[in-house]
Design a protein around this motif. Sequence first.
Motif, PDB file in Angstrom:
ATOM      1  N   SER A 133      45.552  41.671  41.615  1.00 11.32           N
ATOM      2  CA  SER A 133      46.037  42.255  42.867  1.00 11.32           C
ATOM      3  C   SER A 133      47.183  41.414  43.414  1.00 11.32           C
ATOM      4  O   SER A 133      47.513  40.357  42.871  1.00 11.32           O
ATOM      5  CB  SER A 133      44.908  42.333  43.896  1.00 11.32           C
ATOM      6  OG  SER A 133      44.604  41.034  44.394  1.00 11.32           O
ATOM      7  N   TYR A 134      47.739  41.898  44.525  1.00 13.93           N
ATOM      8  CA  TYR A 134      48.864  41.202  45.160  1.00 13.93           C
ATOM      9  C   TYR A 134      48.458  39.853  45.742  1.00 13.93           C
ATOM     10  O   TYR A 134      49.296  38.961  45.914  1.00 13.93           O
ATOM     11  CB  TYR A 134      49.451  42.068  46.282  1.00 13.93           C
ATOM     12  CG  TYR A 134      48.581  42.130  47.513  1.00 13.93           C
ATOM     13  CD1 TYR A 134      48.760  41.227  48.561  1.00 13.93           C
ATOM     14  CD2 TYR A 134      47.560  43.064  47.639  1.00 13.93           C
ATOM     15  CE1 TYR A 134      47.960  41.256  49.686  1.00 13.93           C
ATOM     16  CE2 TYR A 134      46.763  43.110  48.755  1.00 13.93           C
ATOM     17  CZ  TYR A 134      46.959  42.206  49.775  1.00 13.93           C
ATOM     18  OH  TYR A 134      46.154  42.249  50.893  1.00 13.93           O
ATOM     19  N   ALA A 135      47.165  39.682  46.063  1.00 16.63           N
ATOM     20  CA  ALA A 135      46.710  38.486  46.784  1.00 16.63           C
ATOM     21  C   ALA A 135      46.362  37.365  45.819  1.00 16.63           C
ATOM     22  O   ALA A 135      45.260  36.818  45.840  1.00 16.63           O
ATOM     23  CB  ALA A 135      45.516  38.827  47.671  1.00 16.63           C
ATOM     24  N   CYS A 136      47.299  37.039  44.954  1.00 18.22           N
ATOM     25  CA  CYS A 136      47.062  36.012  43.941  1.00 18.22           C
ATOM     26  C   CYS A 136      47.987  34.823  44.149  1.00 18.22           C
ATOM     27  O   CYS A 136      49.204  34.992  44.260  1.00 18.22           O
ATOM     28  CB  CYS A 136      47.269  36.594  42.539  1.00 18.22           C
ATOM     29  SG  CYS A 136      47.063  35.386  41.220  1.00 18.22           S
ATOM     30  N   VAL A 141      48.541  31.156  37.335  1.00 20.93           N
ATOM     31  CA  VAL A 141      49.506  32.247  37.455  1.00 20.93           C
ATOM     32  C   VAL A 141      50.845  31.716  37.948  1.00 20.93           C
ATOM     33  O   VAL A 141      51.904  32.135  37.483  1.00 20.93           O
ATOM     34  CB  VAL A 141      48.970  33.348  38.389  1.00 20.93           C
ATOM     35  CG1 VAL A 141      50.014  34.454  38.568  1.00 20.93           C
ATOM     36  CG2 VAL A 141      47.675  33.928  37.846  1.00 20.93           C
ATOM     37  N   VAL A 142      50.796  30.786  38.892  1.00 21.26           N
ATOM     38  CA  VAL A 142      52.023  30.173  39.396  1.00 21.26           C
ATOM     39  C   VAL A 142      52.779  29.479  38.261  1.00 21.26           C
ATOM     40  O   VAL A 142      54.001  29.623  38.126  1.00 21.26           O
ATOM     41  CB  VAL A 142      51.704  29.166  40.530  1.00 21.26           C
ATOM     42  CG1 VAL A 142      52.956  28.372  40.922  1.00 21.26           C
ATOM     43  CG2 VAL A 142      51.153  29.895  41.755  1.00 21.26           C
ATOM     44  N   LYS A 143      52.053  28.743  37.430  1.00 16.40           N
ATOM     45  CA  LYS A 143      52.680  28.045  36.297  1.00 16.40           C
ATOM     46  C   LYS A 143      53.226  29.049  35.290  1.00 16.40           C
ATOM     47  O   LYS A 143      54.318  28.853  34.731  1.00 16.40           O
ATOM     48  CB  LYS A 143      51.680  27.102  35.641  1.00 16.40           C
ATOM     49  CG  LYS A 143      51.326  25.881  36.495  1.00 16.40           C
ATOM     50  CD  LYS A 143      50.351  24.964  35.772  1.00 16.40           C
ATOM     51  CE  LYS A 143      50.056  23.724  36.619  1.00 16.40           C
ATOM     52  NZ  LYS A 143      49.076  22.827  35.945  1.00 16.40           N
ATOM     53  N   GLU A 144      52.471  30.115  35.040  1.00 17.00           N
ATOM     54  CA  GLU A 144      52.922  31.147  34.106  1.00 17.00           C
ATOM     55  C   GLU A 144      54.213  31.787  34.605  1.00 17.00           C
ATOM     56  O   GLU A 144      55.148  32.043  33.833  1.00 17.00           O
ATOM     57  CB  GLU A 144      51.834  32.213  33.960  1.00 17.00           C
ATOM     58  CG  GLU A 144      52.000  33.116  32.773  1.00 17.00           C
ATOM     59  CD  GLU A 144      51.668  32.429  31.463  1.00 17.00           C
ATOM     60  OE1 GLU A 144      52.579  32.390  30.599  1.00 17.00           O
ATOM     61  OE2 GLU A 144      50.530  31.941  31.300  1.00 17.00           O
ATOM     62  N   TYR A 172      52.805  39.728  41.612  1.00 20.68           N
ATOM     63  CA  TYR A 172      53.028  40.912  40.801  1.00 20.68           C
ATOM     64  C   TYR A 172      52.284  40.819  39.474  1.00 20.68           C
ATOM     65  O   TYR A 172      51.735  39.779  39.118  1.00 20.68           O
ATOM     66  CB  TYR A 172      54.526  41.126  40.592  1.00 20.68           C
ATOM     67  CG  TYR A 172      55.243  41.532  41.864  1.00 20.68           C
ATOM     68  CD1 TYR A 172      55.021  42.773  42.439  1.00 20.68           C
ATOM     69  CD2 TYR A 172      56.127  40.657  42.501  1.00 20.68           C
ATOM     70  CE1 TYR A 172      55.657  43.136  43.622  1.00 20.68           C
ATOM     71  CE2 TYR A 172      56.770  41.010  43.673  1.00 20.68           C
ATOM     72  CZ  TYR A 172      56.534  42.257  44.231  1.00 20.68           C
ATOM     73  OH  TYR A 172      57.153  42.624  45.401  1.00 20.68           O
ATOM     74  N   ALA A 173      52.310  41.919  38.721  1.00 19.39           N
ATOM     75  CA  ALA A 173      51.416  42.068  37.581  1.00 19.39           C
ATOM     76  C   ALA A 173      51.778  41.200  36.376  1.00 19.39           C
ATOM     77  O   ALA A 173      50.882  40.642  35.725  1.00 19.39           O
ATOM     78  CB  ALA A 173      51.370  43.537  37.155  1.00 19.39           C
ATOM     79  N   LEU A 174      53.070  41.108  36.047  1.00 16.93           N
ATOM     80  CA  LEU A 174      53.444  40.480  34.781  1.00 16.93           C
ATOM     81  C   LEU A 174      52.916  39.054  34.627  1.00 16.93           C
ATOM     82  O   LEU A 174      52.258  38.755  33.615  1.00 16.93           O
ATOM     83  CB  LEU A 174      54.960  40.533  34.596  1.00 16.93           C
ATOM     84  CG  LEU A 174      55.496  40.017  33.251  1.00 16.93           C
ATOM     85  CD1 LEU A 174      54.834  40.755  32.087  1.00 16.93           C
ATOM     86  CD2 LEU A 174      57.012  40.157  33.187  1.00 16.93           C
ATOM     87  N   PRO A 175      53.165  38.130  35.549  1.00 13.88           N
ATOM     88  CA  PRO A 175      52.625  36.776  35.355  1.00 13.88           C
ATOM     89  C   PRO A 175      51.105  36.731  35.371  1.00 13.88           C
ATOM     90  O   PRO A 175      50.501  35.896  34.681  1.00 13.88           O
ATOM     91  CB  PRO A 175      53.230  35.974  36.520  1.00 13.88           C
ATOM     92  CG  PRO A 175      53.660  36.986  37.518  1.00 13.88           C
ATOM     93  CD  PRO A 175      54.019  38.209  36.753  1.00 13.88           C
TER      94      PRO A 175
END
Length: 622
Positions: A133-136, A141-144, A172-175
Motif C-alpha cells: 500500500s501507499y503507507a510504506c 523498501v527505502v533501500k530498494e 509506490y508499487a515498483l520498489p
Amino acid sequence: IDAGTSSIRCTGYEYHGVLDSQADWDLDYSSPQLSQPSSQGPHVIPLEGINFTIRMSSIIPNTGHIRIHQVLLAIDKCVDEVLRLIRQKSREEEKLDKKSSYQIVAIGFSTFVTNLVAVDIFGDPVGEAATLSYACNREDVVKECQTLRDNLGPEKLEAMYQRTGAPLHPSYALPQLLAFYHNEENQTLATRINKWKTISSICVHRWSGKLHFQMPISYSEASWTGMLSFRDCDWDDEATHIFETCQGIVQYPHCEYDEDDVYMDDDCIDLLPPLVDYDAALPFLTVGIPPYAGDGSENPYWYRWPELRSKKVRFFLGIGDGVAANVGSKCGGYPTSASLSGSHRIAVTIGTSAACRFVLPFSMKETQPSRRNISVPPGLFCYRVHRDHVLVGGALTDGGSVVEWARSLLNLQSDESFHACLEKASEIYARHSNSSDKGPDPSSSSPSGLTMIPFLSGERSTGFRGGAQGCISGLTREITPAHIMYSCLESVISRLGCVMELVNEARCSEGHVPSQGILVASGNALERSSLWRQMLADCSSMDVVIDADSSSEGSSRGVAMMVAGALFKRELGNPLATCNFEEPLLIAHRTEPNAVAHARWRIAIARQESHIDAVSTTCNGA
C-alpha cells in the motif's frame, strides 16, 4: 463501498438519471464559485439510515502491509448490513401501504490507493506479507528504491516520472514489489502468486464466481501504483520490464481468456492484471451475481445477497479514494472542455492522510502534441481518473494521523481532555493571527515555539524523500501539550501550503490563468476542526468551504456520482460520452482568510523547509 485505511463503509444512494429542476437548488448563481446545473444529468441522494461502517485499521503502520482478510470480511459484512437495512425499510413502507420501489442497480468501489494484493490461481490472497500500500516506509523498501534510483540515473527517472505521473518512491508499487521478491523469506510465498490484484477486483472476482478468470483492475487504481503510463492507460514498459526481470520473481505462462469476457493483447503481462476503465461493461460485470461459480459449484453469495441476483445489477471496478473525494466534494468537473486549466475548485482532504488535488480534462486518445506532452510538475502527481480526465495534486501520508499520534503521546484519552487541549491550541493561533504587530518578523519563531516535520510515516509530496522521518525542534521546559498539539496542526497545513503553491502553478500552466481558486474541504479531520480550516484559509489566502451534500461522506458520495455518471451515459445511449461532474456547491460553511495571518504563514513554511533540509541528510534514501 468505501474501503479506507481507518474504516470500511457501505452506503445506499438513490439514483436519478435526470436532475431535478433548478428551482430545487436554492443558490445564488451570480457567485463565481457556483456553476449552473444542467437541465439533465446524474444525481444521487443518500438514503436515510441506509449505511453501515466498521472502524478498523486496514494497514499495518509503516510496513505498507494490508490486513487483507479482515478488510474483505469487513466489506462483506457492510454489504450484509446495508442490504438488511434496505429490506427493513421496504417492509416498513409496505406496512404504511407504500409501494416499495427499491431495486439495486449498481455497486461501486472506492479504495485507499496504492493497494495491491497477491492472489493464487483461485483468486484468493496468499497472505499479508504479499500485500502492499501507499503507507510504506520500511527500510528494505527505502533501500530498494534508492538502489533503483542509482541504477536508472536522473534522466531515466525523470522520463519515467513524466510517463507514469508518479516519482520513484517507497509509497509506490515498483520498489515494494522488488523488495518482496528479493526477500528470501518470501520465496515460498512467491511460488503461489498468480496475479497482483486490488481489493475491489478481488471482491468482484469472489462475488461473480469467476474462479479461474483474471479479473481486470481499473485505470484509476492502476495509475496509483506508479507503474501506469497515464497517457496511454497501459502498464509502463520500463517499469514492468524492471519488475518482470527482477531476481526471485516467478513467471507463469499466459492464460487463455474468453473473448466474451475481456479482450487481452497477446503480449499481456504475466503477474500484473489486465486493465479497463472503471465502468467497463464486461459481460460478467453486468448480469448481477450468478447462482454458480465457474467450476459449477454453488455461489454462496447467490443465497447471501438475493437483491444482487438481478441481471439489472451492474458491478463497477474500484476508483482511487482521492478521485472519489474530488468528485464527491464537487471538484471533479471543469467549466469547458477547451480549458486546460480545469476547474477553479481545488479539493483539500484531511483524513488519516491529507491531499490537495484538481481535475483536468485529458483524454487517453489525445493526439494534439501540445496536450499529449503535458508536463507533470515536480513534487506533484498525475493520476488517471478515467479515460477522459486526470487528477493532478500532491499528498501527505500523515494528515489527521499526526493529531491522533499527538493525542496518544500526550495521553489525552478522554474527549474532554483532548478538546480542552485543542481549545488552548486555538487560543494560541488566535493570539498570533490577530497580533497588532506591523508585518511579520522574518526571524520570528512559531507561536508554539516549536517547528515540526510531520513525516511520521515518511514523506510524499513535495520532496518524495525516501526514508524521511518526523522531527520536533525547539523543545524547552516551557512547552505544554497545547504547544505540541499546535505544532502538529501547523506542520500539516504548512506541508499542504507547499502542495497548494505547486497546484496553483500547475493550474496557471500553458498560459491559462484560472479565476481565483476556492478550496472545498473534505475528510473528517478537516470538517470537524474549525481551527484547521482557518489555518488552511490563512495559509492559502483562499476561501475554504464545506459542501452540505458531501460533508463527512465525500469519498462515498464520489463513488455514487461516478457510478451515476456511467449509468446516465448508457441511458443516453452513448457510454463513451464525457460527463461533467461539477455540480453546484451547497455551501454549509465558509471560512475566509486573514491577510495578516497569510504573511506569517509564508514564514512558517520557510522555517519548516529549512528544518527539512537540515535533517533530510540523516534519512535513509535521502
